[in-house]
Write a protein that holds these residues in place. Structure first.
Motif, PDB file in Angstrom:
ATOM      1  N   ILE A   1       0.831  -1.204   0.000  1.00 57.75           N
ATOM      2  CA  ILE A   1       0.000   0.000   0.000  1.00 57.75           C
ATOM      3  C   ILE A   1       0.864   1.252   0.000  1.00 57.75           C
ATOM      4  CG2 ILE A   1      -1.732   1.310   1.287  1.00 57.75           C
ATOM      5  CD1 ILE A   1      -2.681  -1.386   2.447  1.00 57.75           C
ATOM      6  N   ILE A   2       1.896   1.243   0.850  1.00 63.06           N
ATOM      7  CA  ILE A   2       2.726   2.446   1.024  1.00 63.06           C
ATOM      8  C   ILE A   2       3.514   2.773  -0.237  1.00 63.06           C
ATOM      9  CG2 ILE A   2       4.715   3.410   2.251  1.00 63.06           C
ATOM     10  CD1 ILE A   2       3.711   1.995   4.758  1.00 63.06           C
ATOM     11  N   TRP A   3       4.156   1.772  -0.836  1.00 66.01           N
ATOM     12  CA  TRP A   3       5.039   2.051  -1.963  1.00 66.01           C
ATOM     13  C   TRP A   3       4.315   2.567  -3.207  1.00 66.01           C
ATOM     14  CZ3 TRP A   3       9.910   3.238  -2.182  1.00 66.01           C
ATOM     15  CH2 TRP A   3      10.709   2.919  -1.084  1.00 66.01           C
ATOM     16  N   PRO A   4       3.148   2.030  -3.562  1.00 65.35           N
ATOM     17  CA  PRO A   4       2.420   2.657  -4.668  1.00 65.35           C
ATOM     18  C   PRO A   4       2.040   4.108  -4.386  1.00 65.35           C
ATOM     19  CG  PRO A   4       1.617   0.439  -4.322  1.00 65.35           C
ATOM     20  CD  PRO A   4       2.545   0.741  -3.182  1.00 65.35           C
ATOM     21  N   ILE A   5       1.735   4.410  -3.122  1.00 65.97           N
ATOM     22  CA  ILE A   5       1.441   5.807  -2.767  1.00 65.97           C
ATOM     23  C   ILE A   5       2.671   6.681  -2.986  1.00 65.97           C
ATOM     24  CG2 ILE A   5       0.852   7.369  -0.864  1.00 65.97           C
ATOM     25  CD1 ILE A   5      -0.909   5.125   0.261  1.00 65.97           C
ATOM     26  N   VAL A   6       3.835   6.163  -2.569  1.00 62.27           N
ATOM     27  CA  VAL A   6       5.098   6.891  -2.796  1.00 62.27           C
ATOM     28  C   VAL A   6       5.306   7.120  -4.295  1.00 62.27           C
ATOM     29  CG1 VAL A   6       7.616   6.732  -2.627  1.00 62.27           C
ATOM     30  CG2 VAL A   6       6.188   6.078  -0.672  1.00 62.27           C
ATOM     31  N   GLY A   7       5.088   6.062  -5.079  1.00 60.33           N
ATOM     32  CA  GLY A   7       5.250   6.186  -6.528  1.00 60.33           C
ATOM     33  C   GLY A   7       4.307   7.215  -7.116  1.00 60.33           C
ATOM     34  N   TYR A   8       3.055   7.189  -6.677  1.00 64.78           N
ATOM     35  CA  TYR A   8       2.077   8.140  -7.213  1.00 64.78           C
ATOM     36  C   TYR A   8       2.450   9.577  -6.847  1.00 64.78           C
ATOM     37  CZ  TYR A   8      -2.168  10.807  -7.866  1.00 64.78           C
ATOM     38  OH  TYR A   8      -3.055  11.774  -8.251  1.00 64.78           O
ATOM     39  N   LEU A   9       2.851   9.803  -5.611  1.00 64.91           N
ATOM     40  CA  LEU A   9       3.208  11.161  -5.189  1.00 64.91           C
ATOM     41  C   LEU A   9       4.433  11.672  -5.933  1.00 64.91           C
ATOM     42  CD1 LEU A   9       2.575  10.918  -1.337  1.00 64.91           C
ATOM     43  CD2 LEU A   9       1.148  12.051  -3.059  1.00 64.91           C
ATOM     44  N   ALA A  10       5.414  10.785  -6.146  1.00 64.61           N
ATOM     45  CA  ALA A  10       6.597  11.188  -6.916  1.00 64.61           C
ATOM     46  C   ALA A  10       6.205  11.527  -8.352  1.00 64.61           C
ATOM     47  CB  ALA A  10       7.644  10.075  -6.894  1.00 64.61           C
ATOM     48  N   GLY A  11       5.377  10.671  -8.949  1.00 65.81           N
ATOM     49  CA  GLY A  11       4.934  10.932 -10.313  1.00 65.81           C
ATOM     50  C   GLY A  11       4.094  12.186 -10.433  1.00 65.81           C
ATOM     51  N   SER A  12       3.442  12.572  -9.334  1.00 63.47           N
ATOM     52  CA  SER A  12       2.554  13.744  -9.343  1.00 63.47           C
ATOM     53  C   SER A  12       3.288  15.077  -9.350  1.00 63.47           C
ATOM     54  CB  SER A  12       1.614  13.701  -8.135  1.00 63.47           C
ATOM     55  OG  SER A  12       0.599  12.744  -8.299  1.00 63.47           O
ATOM     56  N   ILE A  13       4.595  15.058  -9.184  1.00 62.10           N
ATOM     57  CA  ILE A  13       5.350  16.315  -9.239  1.00 62.10           C
ATOM     58  C   ILE A  13       5.214  16.882 -10.663  1.00 62.10           C
ATOM     59  CG2 ILE A  13       7.633  17.379  -9.099  1.00 62.10           C
ATOM     60  CD1 ILE A  13       8.358  15.126  -7.092  1.00 62.10           C
ATOM     61  N   PRO A  14       4.517  17.989 -10.847  1.00 59.36           N
ATOM     62  CA  PRO A  14       4.234  18.511 -12.194  1.00 59.36           C
ATOM     63  C   PRO A  14       5.373  19.390 -12.712  1.00 59.36           C
ATOM     64  CG  PRO A  14       3.066  19.823 -10.578  1.00 59.36           C
ATOM     65  CD  PRO A  14       3.844  18.786  -9.801  1.00 59.36           C
ATOM     66  N   THR A  15       6.432  18.759 -13.116  1.00 55.82           N
ATOM     67  CA  THR A  15       7.668  19.474 -13.462  1.00 55.82           C
ATOM     68  C   THR A  15       7.432  20.590 -14.473  1.00 55.82           C
ATOM     69  OG1 THR A  15       8.724  17.316 -13.263  1.00 55.82           O
ATOM     70  CG2 THR A  15      10.090  19.140 -14.035  1.00 55.82           C
ATOM     71  N   GLY A  16       6.789  20.253 -15.585  1.00 54.66           N
ATOM     72  CA  GLY A  16       6.573  21.243 -16.636  1.00 54.66           C
ATOM     73  C   GLY A  16       5.700  22.398 -16.184  1.00 54.66           C
ATOM     74  N   VAL A  17       4.662  22.088 -15.410  1.00 55.14           N
ATOM     75  CA  VAL A  17       3.754  23.136 -14.922  1.00 55.14           C
ATOM     76  C   VAL A  17       4.485  24.059 -13.968  1.00 55.14           C
ATOM     77  CG1 VAL A  17       1.653  23.588 -13.608  1.00 55.14           C
ATOM     78  CG2 VAL A  17       1.723  21.669 -15.230  1.00 55.14           C
ATOM     79  N   TRP A  18       5.192  23.488 -13.005  1.00 58.07           N
ATOM     80  CA  TRP A  18       5.914  24.319 -12.049  1.00 58.07           C
ATOM     81  C   TRP A  18       7.003  25.132 -12.731  1.00 58.07           C
ATOM     82  CZ3 TRP A  18       6.630  20.588  -7.257  1.00 58.07           C
ATOM     83  CH2 TRP A  18       5.385  20.441  -6.616  1.00 58.07           C
ATOM     84  N   TYR A  19       7.721  24.514 -13.677  1.00 57.92           N
ATOM     85  CA  TYR A  19       8.779  25.251 -14.373  1.00 57.92           C
ATOM     86  C   TYR A  19       8.188  26.450 -15.116  1.00 57.92           C
ATOM     87  CZ  TYR A  19      12.172  26.653 -17.818  1.00 57.92           C
ATOM     88  OH  TYR A  19      13.008  27.419 -18.585  1.00 57.92           O
ATOM     89  N   SER A  20       7.150  26.208 -15.908  1.00 60.83           N
ATOM     90  CA  SER A  20       6.594  27.290 -16.719  1.00 60.83           C
ATOM     91  C   SER A  20       5.943  28.367 -15.850  1.00 60.83           C
ATOM     92  CB  SER A  20       5.567  26.733 -17.715  1.00 60.83           C
ATOM     93  OG  SER A  20       4.456  26.160 -17.051  1.00 60.83           O
ATOM     94  N   THR A  21       5.325  27.948 -14.755  1.00 60.43           N
ATOM     95  CA  THR A  21       4.648  28.912 -13.885  1.00 60.43           C
ATOM     96  C   THR A  21       5.637  29.816 -13.166  1.00 60.43           C
ATOM     97  OG1 THR A  21       2.794  27.396 -13.544  1.00 60.43           O
ATOM     98  CG2 THR A  21       3.072  29.177 -11.943  1.00 60.43           C
ATOM     99  N   TYR A  22       6.681  29.220 -12.590  1.00 61.01           N
ATOM    100  CA  TYR A  22       7.618  30.013 -11.790  1.00 61.01           C
ATOM    101  C   TYR A  22       8.700  30.689 -12.633  1.00 61.01           C
ATOM    102  CZ  TYR A  22       5.363  27.884  -7.792  1.00 61.01           C
ATOM    103  OH  TYR A  22       4.428  27.491  -6.867  1.00 61.01           O
ATOM    104  N   ARG A  23       8.992  30.120 -13.792  1.00 61.07           N
ATOM    105  CA  ARG A  23      10.048  30.705 -14.627  1.00 61.07           C
ATOM    106  C   ARG A  23       9.481  31.697 -15.637  1.00 61.07           C
ATOM    107  NH1 ARG A  23      13.771  32.825 -16.495  1.00 61.07           N
ATOM    108  NH2 ARG A  23      15.737  32.016 -17.282  1.00 61.07           N
TER     109      ARG A  23
END
Length: 202
Positions: free
Chosen positions: A5-27
């Motif tokens: 249960i724990i490890w899939p949650i970890v995987g999902y949260l890591a995958g949820s980091i919206p790199t492109g969105v955060w980059y474009s928004t803050y940059r």
């Protein structure tokens, strides 16, 4: 049992980091999903903000899949069901990110990161195959789907652990699903092409 249960949650949260969105928004003070293809992945980032931005987003998205998978594989080397559930959760997180209104990317970089973490040489072969198909077709979507699908089928055939093979095939199928609009354009002959390769548009 809790690990399943724990490890899939970890995987999902890591995958949820919206790199492109955060980059474009803050940059650049704009959400990349409002531009171009409306996708948050590296291809749309590159088209709107340049190659350096695309490389940065690609690297982070690779790590989003590679790190949780590697940790699960390292801690539970005999339990492939945990690794692959982490992998599938990470790509789901990338596609439907908790931290970006569940509107994410097409899971290519994150899926490649998982493949590299599983077997680095196989991952490099897949990347080389991607490059070859991209050169022949000048089409990122086709190169992504075809190279990952062929590699996943190879793993299903040749890897003894069928959980691993099935997991990678499921990721390839999900990648194709996320590219369903691209598949429609490919069938119509009007998919976007990059500016190099044998079929690039001048």
């Amino acid at each position: 049992m809790l690990s399943y249960i724990i490890w899939p949650i970890v995987g999902y949260l890591a995958g949820s980091i919206p790199t492109g969105v955060w980059y474009s928004t803050y940059r650049h003070a704009v959400d990349v999903r409002e531009l171009g293809s409306h996708n948050s992945g590296a291809t749309n980032i590159g088209r709107n903000f340049g190659k350096k931005a695309a490389i940065f987003v690609t690297l982070v998205d690779l790590l989003k899949g590679a790190i949780p998978f590697y940790l699960a594989h390292h801690l539970y080397p005999q339990i492939s069901l945990i690794w692959m559930s982490v992998a599938l959760a990470a790509v789901l997180g990338h596609a439907y990110p908790l931290f970006a209104d569940f509107r994410g990317g097409k899971v290519v970089a994150t899926s490649i990161g998982i493949l590299l973490a599983y077997h680095f040489t196989t991952g490099l072969i897949m990347v080389a195959l991607f490059g070859l198909i991209l050169w022949l077709s000048s089409t990122v979507s086709l190169a992504s789907m075809l190279s990952y699908s062929l590699t996943s089928i190879g793993l299903l055939i040749f890897v003894n652990d069928k959980v691993v093979g099935i997991g990678f095939v499921l990721m390839a199928l999900f990648m194709c699903y996320r590219h369903r609009a691209n598949i429609g354009r490919l069938m119509m002959g009007n998919e976007n092409r990059v500016g190099f390769g044998l079929r690039s548009r001048k």
